[in-house]
Design an enzyme around this catalytic site. Structure first.
Site, PDB file in Angstrom:
ATOM      1  N   ASP A  23       0.847  -1.273   0.019  1.00  0.00           N
ATOM      2  CA  ASP A  23       0.063   0.175   0.021  1.00  0.00           C
ATOM      3  C   ASP A  23       0.856   1.123  -0.047  1.00  0.00           C
ATOM      4  OD1 ASP A  23      -2.339  -1.420  -0.111  1.00  0.00           O
ATOM      5  OD2 ASP A  23      -2.419  -1.568   1.921  1.00  0.00           O
ATOM      6  N   LYS A  45       0.869  -8.086  -1.927  1.00  0.00           N
ATOM      7  CA  LYS A  45      -0.537  -7.853  -2.604  1.00  0.00           C
ATOM      8  C   LYS A  45      -0.443  -6.543  -3.249  1.00  0.00           C
ATOM      9  CE  LYS A  45      -4.208  -6.325   0.055  1.00  0.00           C
ATOM     10  NZ  LYS A  45      -4.704  -5.175  -0.562  1.00  0.00           N
ATOM     11  N   ASP A  72      -5.172  -7.810  -5.878  1.00  0.00           N
ATOM     12  CA  ASP A  72      -6.326  -7.752  -5.305  1.00  0.00           C
ATOM     13  C   ASP A  72      -7.215  -6.686  -6.212  1.00  0.00           C
ATOM     14  OD1 ASP A  72      -8.138  -7.488  -3.205  1.00  0.00           O
ATOM     15  OD2 ASP A  72      -6.996  -6.213  -1.922  1.00  0.00           O
ATOM     16  N   LYS A  74     -10.335  -7.240  -7.032  1.00  0.00           N
ATOM     17  CA  LYS A  74     -11.870  -7.620  -6.827  1.00  0.00           C
ATOM     18  C   LYS A  74     -12.854  -7.356  -8.014  1.00  0.00           C
ATOM     19  CE  LYS A  74     -11.379  -5.953  -2.061  1.00  0.00           C
ATOM     20  NZ  LYS A  74      -9.957  -5.460  -2.051  1.00  0.00           N
ATOM     21  N   PHE A  75     -12.793  -8.230  -9.145  1.00  0.00           N
ATOM     22  CA  PHE A  75     -13.486  -8.099 -10.242  1.00  0.00           C
ATOM     23  C   PHE A  75     -14.778  -8.231  -9.864  1.00  0.00           C
ATOM     24  CE2 PHE A  75      -9.601  -9.626 -12.617  1.00  0.00           C
ATOM     25  CZ  PHE A  75      -8.816  -8.423 -12.675  1.00  0.00           C
ATOM     26  N   ASP A  77     -18.250  -7.951 -12.448  1.00  0.00           N
ATOM     27  CA  ASP A  77     -18.844  -7.362 -13.764  1.00  0.00           C
ATOM     28  C   ASP A  77     -19.657  -8.416 -14.540  1.00  0.00           C
ATOM     29  OD1 ASP A  77     -19.071  -5.559 -16.084  1.00  0.00           O
ATOM     30  OD2 ASP A  77     -17.154  -4.751 -15.342  1.00  0.00           O
ATOM     31  N   ILE A  78     -20.118  -8.354 -15.560  1.00  0.00           N
ATOM     32  CA  ILE A  78     -20.747  -9.212 -16.327  1.00  0.00           C
ATOM     33  C   ILE A  78     -19.942 -10.468 -16.736  1.00  0.00           C
ATOM     34  CG2 ILE A  78     -22.471  -7.770 -17.472  1.00  0.00           C
ATOM     35  CD1 ILE A  78     -20.970  -7.971 -19.994  1.00  0.00           C
ATOM     36  N   ASN A  80     -18.603 -11.864 -19.137  1.00  0.00           N
ATOM     37  CA  ASN A  80     -17.634 -11.797 -20.292  1.00  0.00           C
ATOM     38  C   ASN A  80     -16.537 -10.941 -20.034  1.00  0.00           C
ATOM     39  OD1 ASN A  80     -17.063 -12.334 -23.308  1.00  0.00           O
ATOM     40  ND2 ASN A  80     -17.432 -10.170 -23.193  1.00  0.00           N
ATOM     41  N   THR A  81     -16.643 -10.015 -19.221  1.00  0.00           N
ATOM     42  CA  THR A  81     -15.895  -8.652 -18.915  1.00  0.00           C
ATOM     43  C   THR A  81     -14.831  -9.296 -17.785  1.00  0.00           C
ATOM     44  OG1 THR A  81     -17.357  -6.965 -19.675  1.00  0.00           O
ATOM     45  CG2 THR A  81     -15.564  -6.282 -18.264  1.00  0.00           C
ATOM     46  N   THR A 136     -15.404  -6.424   4.821  1.00  0.00           N
ATOM     47  CA  THR A 136     -15.244  -5.932   6.483  1.00  0.00           C
ATOM     48  C   THR A 136     -15.982  -4.604   6.577  1.00  0.00           C
ATOM     49  OG1 THR A 136     -13.200  -5.632   6.017  1.00  0.00           O
ATOM     50  CG2 THR A 136     -13.936  -7.807   7.116  1.00  0.00           C
ATOM     51  N   ARG A 198      -3.036  -7.894  13.360  1.00  0.00           N
ATOM     52  CA  ARG A 198      -2.332  -7.078  14.204  1.00  0.00           C
ATOM     53  C   ARG A 198      -1.503  -7.965  15.328  1.00  0.00           C
ATOM     54  NH1 ARG A 198      -2.790  -4.292  10.730  1.00  0.00           N
ATOM     55  NH2 ARG A 198      -3.572  -2.231  10.428  1.00  0.00           N
ATOM     56  N   GLN A 207      -8.126  -0.595  11.721  1.00  0.00           N
ATOM     57  CA  GLN A 207      -8.671  -1.817  11.621  1.00  0.00           C
ATOM     58  C   GLN A 207      -9.727  -1.850  13.030  1.00  0.00           C
ATOM     59  OE1 GLN A 207      -9.120  -3.849   9.381  1.00  0.00           O
ATOM     60  NE2 GLN A 207      -6.913  -3.711   8.037  1.00  0.00           N
ATOM     61  N   GLY A 227      -0.195  -5.060   6.261  1.00  0.00           N
ATOM     62  CA  GLY A 227       0.209  -4.152   5.718  1.00  0.00           C
ATOM     63  C   GLY A 227       0.948  -3.032   6.740  1.00  0.00           C
ATOM     64  N   ARG A 228       0.434  -2.231   7.165  1.00  0.00           N
ATOM     65  CA  ARG A 228       1.194  -1.085   7.962  1.00  0.00           C
ATOM     66  C   ARG A 228       1.814  -1.722   9.100  1.00  0.00           C
ATOM     67  NH1 ARG A 228      -4.420   2.361   8.502  1.00  0.00           N
ATOM     68  NH2 ARG A 228      -5.030  -0.032   8.223  1.00  0.00           N
TER      69      ARG A 228
HETATM   70  O1  C5P Z   1      -2.218  -1.857   7.063  1.00  0.00           O
HETATM   71  P1  C5P Z   1      -3.074  -3.026   7.131  1.00  0.00           P
HETATM   72  O2  C5P Z   1      -2.473  -4.326   7.705  1.00  0.00           O
HETATM   73  O3  C5P Z   1      -4.515  -2.696   7.895  1.00  0.00           O
HETATM   74  O4  C5P Z   1      -3.667  -3.707   5.742  1.00  0.00           O
HETATM   75  C1  C5P Z   1      -4.520  -4.391   5.203  1.00  0.00           C
HETATM   76  C2  C5P Z   1      -4.786  -4.678   3.694  1.00  0.00           C
HETATM   77  O5  C5P Z   1      -5.665  -5.563   3.639  1.00  0.00           O
HETATM   78  C3  C5P Z   1      -4.961  -3.382   2.992  1.00  0.00           C
HETATM   79  O6  C5P Z   1      -4.456  -3.580   1.751  1.00  0.00           O
HETATM   80  C4  C5P Z   1      -6.534  -3.437   2.992  1.00  0.00           C
HETATM   81  O7  C5P Z   1      -6.988  -2.770   1.866  1.00  0.00           O
HETATM   82  C5  C5P Z   1      -6.607  -4.818   2.928  1.00  0.00           C
HETATM   83  N1  C5P Z   1      -7.873  -5.370   3.221  1.00  0.00           N
HETATM   84  C6  C5P Z   1      -8.652  -5.289   4.712  1.00  0.00           C
HETATM   85  N2  C5P Z   1      -9.752  -5.686   4.773  1.00  0.00           N
HETATM   86  C7  C5P Z   1     -10.568  -6.167   4.207  1.00  0.00           C
HETATM   87  C8  C5P Z   1     -10.055  -6.550   2.697  1.00  0.00           C
HETATM   88  C9  C5P Z   1      -8.848  -5.984   2.427  1.00  0.00           C
HETATM   89  O8  C5P Z   1      -7.800  -4.790   5.350  1.00  0.00           O
HETATM   90  N3  C5P Z   1     -11.722  -6.657   4.341  1.00  0.00           N
END
Ligand code: C5P
Length: 249
Positions: A23, A45, A72, A74-75, A77-78, A80-81, A136, A198, A207, A227-228
């Site tokens: 991110d 990711k 990530d 997250k498609f 759509d219809i 075909n797309t 979420t 975490r 979160q 992520g963070r």
């Molecule tokens: O920094 P952090 O650990 O919160 O990042 C979590 C990653 O997971 C982010 O890229 C966030 O968009 C993704 N994510 C999420 N919750 C979801 C789906 C994806 O935190 N339900």
């Protein structure tokens, strides 16, 4: 699908379970993170922010570096797309990508078929196809009032996971809290990828329903997205190492 389910039987372990969310807003920063962390984690990711900034050039660069990617996108759509987009992504050799289960069975099947065909044609590994059940960020109130769905969030998650399973997806993205209901619907061979992780030593940030890496594995998740706690740590390598250790149970 058979191939992925067989792979799941061999169990992912320790650092292989750890997916770091790239991110960051630029290609240079993303590639620097990959170089720094590649020995400590299993996958990276790429989300919509980074992808809309960098485009497929980033995926090609990550492939050249042999860095495994969870796309990530997250498609939804219809059929075909969604299939056309899946073809583009799978042909680039990503390890995982995802669609919204709400796109329905026909869309999930079309995405999976296209992904397999494109991967085979490009002679790369078939990617794992995950379905997003209920984001979420969707509360019970939003589900009921905005989306007009009167069932409980957990019930909808379970139903969408079962739909994804029947439609040939290889797994779902879900909070650790939802793992029991998903396992009750689809058993142990379906892959579950969990964000909202975490470690006890990290800040919760924004979160809400967080679990530690160890708890997530104990609850039955296969991969965690972090992520963070890693990307904003003072020593990012050390943070990744500590989380990978927690995942080695
Ligand atoms: O920094 P952090 O650990 O919160 O990042 C979590 C990653 O997971 C982010 O890229 C966030 O968009 C993704 N994510 C999420 N919750 C979801 C789906 C994806 O935190 N339900």
């Amino acid at each position: 699908m058979q191939e992925t389910k067989a792979a799941k039987m061999t169990e992912v372990k320790g650092k292989e379970r750890l997916i770091v969310a790239l991110d960051v807003p630029s290609m240079d920063e993303a590639l620097a993170l990959v170089e720094e962390l590649r020995d400590e984690v299993g996958m990276f990711k790429v989300g919509l922010e980074l992808f809309t900034h960098c485009g497929t050039k980033l995926l090609d660069e990550l492939k050249r570096l042999e860095a495994p990617v969870f796309f990530d996108g997250k498609f939804h759509d219809i059929p075909n797309t969604a299939a056309a987009a899946s073809r583009e992504i799978a042909g680039r050799g990503v390890e995982m990508f995802n669609v919204h289960a709400q796109g329905g069975s026909e869309m999930i099947k079309a995405a999976q078929k296209a992904a397999h065909e494109a991967a085979d044609a490009a002679k790369v590994k078939r990617p794992i196809l995950l379905a997003v059940t209920v984001l979420t960020s969707i509360s019970q109130e939003i589900l009921t009032n905005d989306l007009g769905i009167s069932d409980k969030v957990d019930q909808v998650v379970g139903r969408y996971a079962a739909l994804a399973y029947r439609s040939g997806a290889d797994g779902v993205v879900a909070s650790a809290k939802e793992v029991p209901i998903i396992r009750s619907q689809v058993g142990n061979k379906f892959i579950i990828v969990t964000p909202g992780i975490r470690p006890t030593w990290a800040s919760e940030d924004d979160q809400k329903r967080i679990v530690t890496p160890k708890e997530a594995v104990e609850m039955g998740t296969d991969y965690v997205v972090v992520g963070r706690p890693i990307t904003r740590a003072k020593d990012r390598k050390d943070a990744a190492k500590r989380i990978a250790e927690e995942l080695s149970i």
